[in-house]
Enzyme design. Structure first.
Site, PDB file in Angstrom:
ATOM      1  N   ARG A  14     -19.921 -14.886 -12.250  1.00  9.49           N
ATOM      2  CA  ARG A  14     -19.569 -15.944 -11.295  1.00  9.49           C
ATOM      3  C   ARG A  14     -20.154 -15.711  -9.923  1.00  9.49           C
ATOM      4  O   ARG A  14     -20.493 -16.650  -9.215  1.00  9.49           O
ATOM      5  CB  ARG A  14     -18.035 -16.010 -11.147  1.00  9.49           C
ATOM      6  CG  ARG A  14     -17.340 -16.670 -12.291  1.00  9.49           C
ATOM      7  CD  ARG A  14     -15.869 -16.391 -12.253  1.00  9.49           C
ATOM      8  NE  ARG A  14     -15.614 -14.977 -12.496  1.00  9.49           N
ATOM      9  CZ  ARG A  14     -14.420 -14.447 -12.677  1.00  9.49           C
ATOM     10  NH1 ARG A  14     -13.359 -15.206 -12.606  1.00  9.49           N
ATOM     11  NH2 ARG A  14     -14.280 -13.164 -12.919  1.00  9.49           N
ATOM     12  N   HIS A  48     -14.018 -19.255 -19.532  1.00  6.07           N
ATOM     13  CA  HIS A  48     -14.332 -18.473 -20.734  1.00  6.07           C
ATOM     14  C   HIS A  48     -14.826 -19.386 -21.860  1.00  6.07           C
ATOM     15  O   HIS A  48     -15.777 -19.061 -22.569  1.00  6.07           O
ATOM     16  CB  HIS A  48     -13.082 -17.719 -21.225  1.00  6.07           C
ATOM     17  CG  HIS A  48     -12.553 -16.707 -20.259  1.00  6.07           C
ATOM     18  ND1 HIS A  48     -11.238 -16.656 -19.881  1.00  6.07           N
ATOM     19  CD2 HIS A  48     -13.177 -15.697 -19.600  1.00  6.07           C
ATOM     20  CE1 HIS A  48     -11.054 -15.644 -19.044  1.00  6.07           C
ATOM     21  NE2 HIS A  48     -12.218 -15.062 -18.834  1.00  6.07           N
ATOM     22  N   LYS A  85      -2.549  -1.680 -19.468  1.00  3.76           N
ATOM     23  CA  LYS A  85      -2.509  -2.867 -18.609  1.00  3.76           C
ATOM     24  C   LYS A  85      -1.370  -3.766 -19.083  1.00  3.76           C
ATOM     25  O   LYS A  85      -1.355  -4.174 -20.251  1.00  3.76           O
ATOM     26  CB  LYS A  85      -3.833  -3.640 -18.775  1.00  3.76           C
ATOM     27  CG  LYS A  85      -4.677  -3.703 -17.509  1.00  3.76           C
ATOM     28  CD  LYS A  85      -5.774  -4.734 -17.713  1.00  3.76           C
ATOM     29  CE  LYS A  85      -6.914  -4.604 -16.756  1.00  3.76           C
ATOM     30  NZ  LYS A  85      -8.001  -5.538 -17.081  1.00  3.76           N
ATOM     31  N   SER A 101      -8.709 -15.727 -14.309  1.00  3.14           N
ATOM     32  CA  SER A 101      -7.437 -15.456 -14.998  1.00  3.14           C
ATOM     33  C   SER A 101      -6.374 -15.032 -13.991  1.00  3.14           C
ATOM     34  O   SER A 101      -5.210 -15.422 -14.113  1.00  3.14           O
ATOM     35  CB  SER A 101      -7.617 -14.355 -16.036  1.00  3.14           C
ATOM     36  OG  SER A 101      -8.498 -14.766 -17.046  1.00  3.14           O
TER      37      SER A 101
END
Ligand code: ADP
Length: 150
Positions: free
Chosen positions: A91, A18, A42, A129
């Site tokens: 990615r 990030h 979440k 993450s």
């Protein structure tokens, strides 16, 4: 016109991947707002207040980077911030499938919002993450993946 981009994400936690996207974003935009989505459905591993502080610490010497958290739709938050650009990182093809859909929806919701993708730096492409969370949960050393000390 000031070019402001928001870089939204869960950042649970914010990683070197990030950080790389933000730093490259500062070359393209006058201002980059790291926007931590505060999505109450979440459950987070790293508390949002702590992450906000760590990200701020990471960019303390970069005056064009701001850090905020937000609730609700990213496209509305972008409007509130007068941001016309949405910055995201890519990615792999899995990211692409997901990001493509979100970008289309955001374009529909806010036609002034242009999504800009930066392809990840290969050396950081494997950092996610979710992997860091898992490592941390089981006592692994996550220091190499984070741009700050926990
Ligand atoms: P979200 O929960 O919205 O997917 P994340 O916090 O997981 O948010 O990621 C925010 C953005 O950062 C996404 O665009 C994601 O593709 C990108 N990203 C995550 N890890 C990396 C990495 N290692 N290199 C480049 N971009 C990344």
């Amino acid at each position: 016109m000031t070019k402001t981009a928001i870089f939204p994400g869960s950042f649970d936690p914010f990683t070197k991947g990030h950080e790389n996207i933000v730093m490259r974003g500062t070359q393209l935009f006058d201002k980059v707002i790291v926007a931590i989505g505060n999505n109450s459905t979440k459950k987070r591993h790293f508390p949002i207040e702590m992450m906000e502080e760590k990200i701020r610490e990471t960019f303390k010497n970069h005056p064009t980077v701001a850090v905020m958290n937000f609730k609700g739709l990213t496209s509305n938050f972008a409007k509130d911030m007068n941001a016309n650009f949405l910055l995201r990182g890519l990615r792999n093809t899995t990211d692409f499938e997901y990001e493509n859909t979100i970008a289309q929806v955001n374009a529909h919701l806010n036609e002034k919002l242009e999504t800009v993708f930066l392809i990840t730096t290969p050396a950081l492409a494997y950092i996610s993450s979710s992997i860091v969370r898992e490592l941390h949960q089981f006592g692994g050393d996550v220091k190499p993946f984070l741009p700050y000390d926990l």
